[in-house]
Design a protein around this motif. Structure first.
Motif, PDB file in Angstrom:
ATOM      1  N   PHE A  90      43.598  33.986  36.877  1.00 33.07           N
ATOM      2  CA  PHE A  90      44.523  33.363  35.946  1.00 33.07           C
ATOM      3  C   PHE A  90      45.909  33.939  36.197  1.00 33.07           C
ATOM      4  N   PHE A  91      46.890  33.450  35.465  1.00 33.67           N
ATOM      5  CA  PHE A  91      48.260  33.957  35.558  1.00 33.67           C
ATOM      6  C   PHE A  91      48.250  35.471  35.334  1.00 33.67           C
ATOM      7  N   GLY A  92      48.953  36.212  36.169  1.00 34.15           N
ATOM      8  CA  GLY A  92      49.053  37.652  36.034  1.00 34.15           C
ATOM      9  C   GLY A  92      48.035  38.424  36.850  1.00 34.15           C
ATOM     10  N   ALA A  93      47.124  37.735  37.523  1.00 35.41           N
ATOM     11  CA  ALA A  93      46.086  38.402  38.302  1.00 35.41           C
ATOM     12  C   ALA A  93      46.637  38.937  39.612  1.00 35.41           C
ATOM     13  N   THR A  94      46.088  40.069  40.037  1.00 36.36           N
ATOM     14  CA  THR A  94      46.320  40.572  41.381  1.00 36.36           C
ATOM     15  C   THR A  94      45.069  40.212  42.164  1.00 36.36           C
ATOM     16  N   VAL A  95      45.233  39.376  43.172  1.00 35.83           N
ATOM     17  CA  VAL A  95      44.104  38.794  43.901  1.00 35.83           C
ATOM     18  C   VAL A  95      44.130  39.244  45.355  1.00 35.83           C
ATOM     19  N   THR A  96      42.981  39.674  45.842  1.00 34.93           N
ATOM     20  CA  THR A  96      42.827  39.956  47.264  1.00 34.93           C
ATOM     21  C   THR A  96      41.955  38.852  47.832  1.00 34.93           C
ATOM     22  N   TYR A  97      42.432  38.216  48.883  1.00 29.77           N
ATOM     23  CA  TYR A  97      41.676  37.129  49.512  1.00 29.77           C
ATOM     24  C   TYR A  97      41.707  37.300  51.025  1.00 29.77           C
ATOM     25  N   ALA A  98      40.744  36.673  51.686  1.00 29.91           N
ATOM     26  CA  ALA A  98      40.668  36.698  53.142  1.00 29.91           C
ATOM     27  C   ALA A  98      40.828  35.283  53.662  1.00 29.91           C
ATOM     28  N   ASP A  99      41.598  35.144  54.742  1.00 31.77           N
ATOM     29  CA  ASP A  99      41.751  33.822  55.348  1.00 31.77           C
ATOM     30  C   ASP A  99      40.631  33.570  56.350  1.00 31.77           C
ATOM     31  N   HIS A 100      40.695  32.464  57.073  1.00 32.69           N
ATOM     32  CA  HIS A 100      39.630  32.078  58.002  1.00 32.69           C
ATOM     33  C   HIS A 100      39.451  33.067  59.147  1.00 32.69           C
ATOM     34  N   GLU A 101      40.468  33.885  59.438  1.00 27.62           N
ATOM     35  CA  GLU A 101      40.373  34.890  60.501  1.00 27.62           C
ATOM     36  C   GLU A 101      39.916  36.238  59.959  1.00 27.62           C
ATOM     37  N   GLY A 102      39.682  36.317  58.652  1.00 30.78           N
ATOM     38  CA  GLY A 102      39.244  37.567  58.038  1.00 30.78           C
ATOM     39  C   GLY A 102      40.372  38.498  57.630  1.00 30.78           C
ATOM     40  N   GLU A 103      41.609  38.061  57.805  1.00 29.99           N
ATOM     41  CA  GLU A 103      42.756  38.889  57.431  1.00 29.99           C
ATOM     42  C   GLU A 103      42.901  38.899  55.910  1.00 29.99           C
ATOM     43  N   GLU A 104      42.940  40.095  55.345  1.00 33.85           N
ATOM     44  CA  GLU A 104      43.030  40.238  53.887  1.00 33.85           C
ATOM     45  C   GLU A 104      44.482  40.289  53.429  1.00 33.85           C
ATOM     46  N   THR A 105      44.753  39.638  52.317  1.00 32.16           N
ATOM     47  CA  THR A 105      46.082  39.616  51.706  1.00 32.16           C
ATOM     48  C   THR A 105      45.917  39.835  50.219  1.00 32.16           C
ATOM     49  N   THR A 106      46.801  40.648  49.637  1.00 37.66           N
ATOM     50  CA  THR A 106      46.783  40.888  48.199  1.00 37.66           C
ATOM     51  C   THR A 106      48.086  40.359  47.606  1.00 37.66           C
ATOM     52  N   VAL A 107      47.965  39.528  46.585  1.00 34.81           N
ATOM     53  CA  VAL A 107      49.126  38.955  45.911  1.00 34.81           C
ATOM     54  C   VAL A 107      48.944  39.074  44.401  1.00 34.81           C
ATOM     55  N   SER A 151      38.655  39.963  45.463  1.00 37.64           N
ATOM     56  CA  SER A 151      38.729  40.744  44.215  1.00 37.64           C
ATOM     57  C   SER A 151      39.825  40.183  43.316  1.00 37.64           C
ATOM     58  N   VAL A 152      39.645  40.418  42.020  1.00 38.43           N
ATOM     59  CA  VAL A 152      40.606  39.986  41.015  1.00 38.43           C
ATOM     60  C   VAL A 152      40.811  41.147  40.048  1.00 38.43           C
ATOM     61  N   ASP A 153      42.059  41.538  39.849  1.00 38.15           N
ATOM     62  CA  ASP A 153      42.379  42.638  38.930  1.00 38.15           C
ATOM     63  C   ASP A 153      43.479  42.209  37.972  1.00 38.15           C
ATOM     64  N   TYR A 154      43.435  42.781  36.768  1.00 40.24           N
ATOM     65  CA  TYR A 154      44.449  42.542  35.741  1.00 40.24           C
ATOM     66  C   TYR A 154      44.943  43.888  35.232  1.00 40.24           C
ATOM     67  N   PRO A 155      46.135  43.924  34.637  1.00 46.31           N
ATOM     68  CA  PRO A 155      46.642  45.185  34.086  1.00 46.31           C
ATOM     69  C   PRO A 155      45.756  45.669  32.948  1.00 46.31           C
ATOM     70  N   ASP A 156      45.629  46.975  32.839  1.00 44.20           N
ATOM     71  CA  ASP A 156      44.863  47.596  31.769  1.00 44.20           C
ATOM     72  C   ASP A 156      45.583  47.377  30.441  1.00 44.20           C
ATOM     73  N   PRO A 157      44.873  46.912  29.402  1.00 42.16           N
ATOM     74  CA  PRO A 157      45.529  46.668  28.100  1.00 42.16           C
ATOM     75  C   PRO A 157      46.190  47.917  27.532  1.00 42.16           C
ATOM     76  N   ALA A 158      45.628  49.083  27.791  1.00 45.98           N
ATOM     77  CA  ALA A 158      46.222  50.324  27.280  1.00 45.98           C
ATOM     78  C   ALA A 158      47.577  50.582  27.916  1.00 45.98           C
ATOM     79  N   GLU A 159      47.727  50.261  29.203  1.00 48.87           N
ATOM     80  CA  GLU A 159      49.004  50.471  29.899  1.00 48.87           C
ATOM     81  C   GLU A 159      50.042  49.438  29.473  1.00 48.87           C
ATOM     82  N   SER A 160      49.621  48.215  29.206  1.00 48.39           N
ATOM     83  CA  SER A 160      50.576  47.160  28.857  1.00 48.39           C
ATOM     84  C   SER A 160      51.096  47.299  27.434  1.00 48.39           C
ATOM     85  N   GLN A 161      50.450  48.098  26.605  1.00 46.24           N
ATOM     86  CA  GLN A 161      50.938  48.288  25.227  1.00 46.24           C
ATOM     87  C   GLN A 161      52.249  49.065  25.206  1.00 46.24           C
TER      88      GLN A 161
END
Length: 191
Positions: A113-130, A179-189
Protein backbone atom coordinates in the motif's frame (compact mmCIF):
# COMPACT_ATOMS: atom_id res chain seq x y z
CA UNK A 1 9.52 44.53 -27.45
CA UNK A 2 11.42 44.85 -24.20
CA UNK A 3 10.69 42.38 -21.43
CA UNK A 4 9.79 45.35 -19.25
CA UNK A 5 6.63 45.84 -21.27
CA UNK A 6 5.44 42.25 -21.36
CA UNK A 7 2.96 40.85 -18.90
CA UNK A 8 3.65 37.58 -17.16
CA UNK A 9 0.82 35.18 -17.92
CA UNK A 10 -0.95 33.13 -15.29
CA UNK A 11 0.30 29.91 -16.88
CA UNK A 12 3.93 30.93 -16.38
CA UNK A 13 3.16 31.88 -12.81
CA UNK A 14 3.47 28.41 -11.29
CA UNK A 15 6.28 26.96 -13.32
CA UNK A 16 9.93 27.70 -13.58
CA UNK A 17 12.75 27.96 -11.09
CA UNK A 18 10.66 28.60 -7.98
CA UNK A 19 8.17 25.76 -8.30
CA UNK A 20 8.26 22.39 -9.97
CA UNK A 21 5.42 21.62 -12.31
CA UNK A 22 2.62 19.89 -10.46
CA UNK A 23 2.43 16.25 -11.41
CA UNK A 24 -0.99 15.05 -12.48
CA UNK A 25 -2.65 13.17 -9.68
CA UNK A 26 -5.43 10.72 -10.55
CA UNK A 27 -8.77 11.78 -9.13
CA UNK A 28 -7.22 14.94 -7.70
CA UNK A 29 -5.87 13.02 -4.68
CA UNK A 30 -2.53 14.17 -3.30
CA UNK A 31 -1.54 11.43 -0.88
CA UNK A 32 1.40 12.32 1.32
CA UNK A 33 3.01 10.90 4.46
CA UNK A 34 2.95 12.81 7.73
CA UNK A 35 6.70 13.45 7.42
CA UNK A 36 6.32 14.69 3.83
CA UNK A 37 3.53 17.06 4.85
CA UNK A 38 5.69 18.41 7.68
CA UNK A 39 8.55 19.08 5.22
CA UNK A 40 6.22 21.01 2.90
CA UNK A 41 4.80 22.94 5.84
CA UNK A 42 8.30 23.76 7.15
CA UNK A 43 9.38 25.00 3.74
CA UNK A 44 6.25 27.16 3.43
CA UNK A 45 6.67 28.69 6.89
CA UNK A 46 10.38 29.28 6.25
CA UNK A 47 9.57 31.19 3.10
CA UNK A 48 6.81 33.24 4.73
CA UNK A 49 8.47 33.94 8.07
CA UNK A 50 12.17 34.14 7.20
CA UNK A 51 13.21 34.43 3.58
CA UNK A 52 10.48 36.70 2.20
CA UNK A 53 10.79 39.39 4.92
CA UNK A 54 14.58 39.51 4.41
CA UNK A 55 14.19 39.99 0.65
CA UNK A 56 11.48 42.63 1.17
CA UNK A 57 13.88 44.51 3.44
CA UNK A 58 16.66 44.33 0.82
CA UNK A 59 14.31 45.55 -1.92
CA UNK A 60 13.10 48.40 0.29
CA UNK A 61 16.68 49.44 1.05
CA UNK A 62 17.70 49.16 -2.62
CA UNK A 63 14.66 51.18 -3.75
CA UNK A 64 15.57 53.97 -1.34
CA UNK A 65 18.98 54.28 -3.04
CA UNK A 66 17.52 56.00 -6.07
CA UNK A 67 17.82 54.85 -9.69
CA UNK A 68 16.18 51.42 -9.82
CA UNK A 69 16.92 50.70 -13.48
CA UNK A 70 20.59 49.91 -12.80
CA UNK A 71 20.30 48.81 -9.20
CA UNK A 72 21.30 45.13 -9.06
CA UNK A 73 20.09 44.60 -5.51
CA UNK A 74 16.67 45.98 -6.41
CA UNK A 75 16.34 44.01 -9.67
CA UNK A 76 17.56 40.73 -8.16
CA UNK A 77 15.40 41.27 -5.06
CA UNK A 78 12.24 41.82 -7.11
CA UNK A 79 12.99 38.70 -9.16
CA UNK A 80 13.62 36.65 -6.02
CA UNK A 81 10.36 37.94 -4.48
CA UNK A 82 8.43 36.71 -7.52
CA UNK A 83 10.10 33.29 -7.19
CA UNK A 84 9.29 33.10 -3.48
CA UNK A 85 5.68 34.17 -4.01
CA UNK A 86 5.30 31.60 -6.79
CA UNK A 87 6.66 28.84 -4.52
CA UNK A 88 4.38 29.95 -1.66
CA UNK A 89 1.32 29.73 -3.92
CA UNK A 90 2.41 26.32 -5.20
CA UNK A 91 3.01 24.90 -1.70
CA UNK A 92 -0.27 26.34 -0.41
CA UNK A 93 -2.26 24.71 -3.21
CA UNK A 94 -0.49 21.36 -2.81
CA UNK A 95 -1.09 21.36 0.94
CA UNK A 96 -4.78 22.25 0.48
CA UNK A 97 -5.40 19.09 -1.54
CA UNK A 98 -3.04 16.89 0.48
CA UNK A 99 -4.42 13.79 2.15
CA UNK A 100 -2.07 12.77 4.94
CA UNK A 101 -1.78 8.99 5.24
CA UNK A 102 -0.59 7.17 8.36
CA UNK A 103 1.66 4.59 6.74
CA UNK A 104 2.30 2.76 10.01
CA UNK A 105 -1.27 1.38 10.00
CA UNK A 106 -0.06 -1.47 7.76
CA UNK A 107 2.97 -2.29 9.96
CA UNK A 108 3.61 -6.01 9.86
CA UNK A 109 1.45 -6.54 6.77
CA UNK A 110 2.60 -8.26 3.60
CA UNK A 111 0.48 -6.33 1.08
CA UNK A 112 1.76 -3.27 -0.79
CA UNK A 113 0.00 0.00 0.00
CA UNK A 114 1.02 3.67 0.01
CA UNK A 115 4.07 4.17 2.23
CA UNK A 116 5.45 0.64 1.81
CA UNK A 117 9.11 -0.11 1.29
CA UNK A 118 9.10 -2.91 -1.27
CA UNK A 119 11.92 -5.15 -2.43
CA UNK A 120 11.25 -6.83 -5.77
CA UNK A 121 13.21 -8.84 -8.31
CA UNK A 122 13.00 -8.37 -12.06
CA UNK A 123 13.12 -11.12 -14.70
CA UNK A 124 16.95 -11.23 -14.46
CA UNK A 125 16.84 -11.67 -10.68
CA UNK A 126 18.15 -8.18 -9.95
CA UNK A 127 16.71 -6.92 -6.67
CA UNK A 128 15.49 -3.34 -6.22
CA UNK A 129 14.12 -1.68 -3.09
CA UNK A 130 11.77 1.29 -3.40
CA UNK A 131 9.56 3.25 -1.02
CA UNK A 132 6.18 4.33 -2.40
CA UNK A 133 5.49 7.94 -1.38
CA UNK A 134 3.52 10.99 -2.48
CA UNK A 135 4.12 12.99 -5.64
CA UNK A 136 5.52 15.94 -3.66
CA UNK A 137 7.92 13.93 -1.52
CA UNK A 138 9.36 11.14 -3.71
CA UNK A 139 13.08 11.34 -4.50
CA UNK A 140 14.33 8.74 -6.96
CA UNK A 141 17.95 9.30 -5.88
CA UNK A 142 16.95 7.92 -2.46
CA UNK A 143 14.97 4.97 -3.82
CA UNK A 144 11.63 6.70 -3.36
CA UNK A 145 8.97 6.58 -6.08
CA UNK A 146 5.65 8.33 -6.48
CA UNK A 147 2.53 6.28 -5.95
CA UNK A 148 1.41 7.27 -9.47
CA UNK A 149 4.58 5.94 -11.15
CA UNK A 150 4.24 2.86 -13.36
CA UNK A 151 6.33 0.68 -11.01
CA UNK A 152 4.29 1.72 -7.95
CA UNK A 153 1.00 1.19 -9.77
CA UNK A 154 2.11 -2.31 -10.75
CA UNK A 155 3.17 -3.12 -7.17
CA UNK A 156 0.18 -1.64 -5.30
CA UNK A 157 -2.05 -4.27 -3.65
CA UNK A 158 0.37 -7.10 -4.46
CA UNK A 159 1.54 -9.40 -1.65
CA UNK A 160 4.89 -10.96 -0.84
CA UNK A 161 5.46 -13.76 -3.37
CA UNK A 162 3.17 -12.26 -6.03
CA UNK A 163 4.45 -11.67 -9.55
CA UNK A 164 3.14 -8.47 -11.11
CA UNK A 165 3.37 -7.29 -14.70
CA UNK A 166 4.95 -3.93 -15.49
CA UNK A 167 4.39 -2.47 -18.92
CA UNK A 168 7.60 -0.88 -20.24
CA UNK A 169 8.39 0.57 -23.68
CA UNK A 170 10.12 -2.68 -24.68
CA UNK A 171 7.12 -4.81 -23.69
CA UNK A 172 5.95 -6.40 -20.45
CA UNK A 173 8.26 -7.17 -17.56
CA UNK A 174 7.47 -9.42 -14.60
CA UNK A 175 8.41 -8.30 -11.08
CA UNK A 176 8.33 -10.62 -8.06
CA UNK A 177 7.54 -9.02 -4.70
CA UNK A 178 10.16 -10.27 -2.21
CA UNK A 179 9.40 -8.20 0.90
CA UNK A 180 7.12 -5.44 2.14
CA UNK A 181 7.93 -3.21 5.13
CA UNK A 182 6.16 -0.30 6.81
CA UNK A 183 7.35 2.20 9.42
CA UNK A 184 7.00 1.11 13.03
CA UNK A 185 4.00 2.85 14.68
CA UNK A 186 6.11 3.64 17.75
CA UNK A 187 8.66 5.52 15.61
CA UNK A 188 6.04 7.44 13.62
CA UNK A 189 4.40 8.81 16.78
CA UNK A 190 7.43 11.08 17.30
CA UNK A 191 6.70 13.09 14.15
Amino acid sequence: MSKAFTRESDTDDDEGEGAPAAAPVPGGKNYITRAGYQRLRSELLGLIDDERPKIVEIVHWAASNGDRSENGDYLYGKKRLREIDRRIRFLTRRMEIAEVVDTSLHFGGDQVFFGATVTYADHEGEETTVTILGVDEADSAQGQISWVSPVARALLKARVGDVVRLMVPGGAQDLEVLSVDYPDPAESQGL
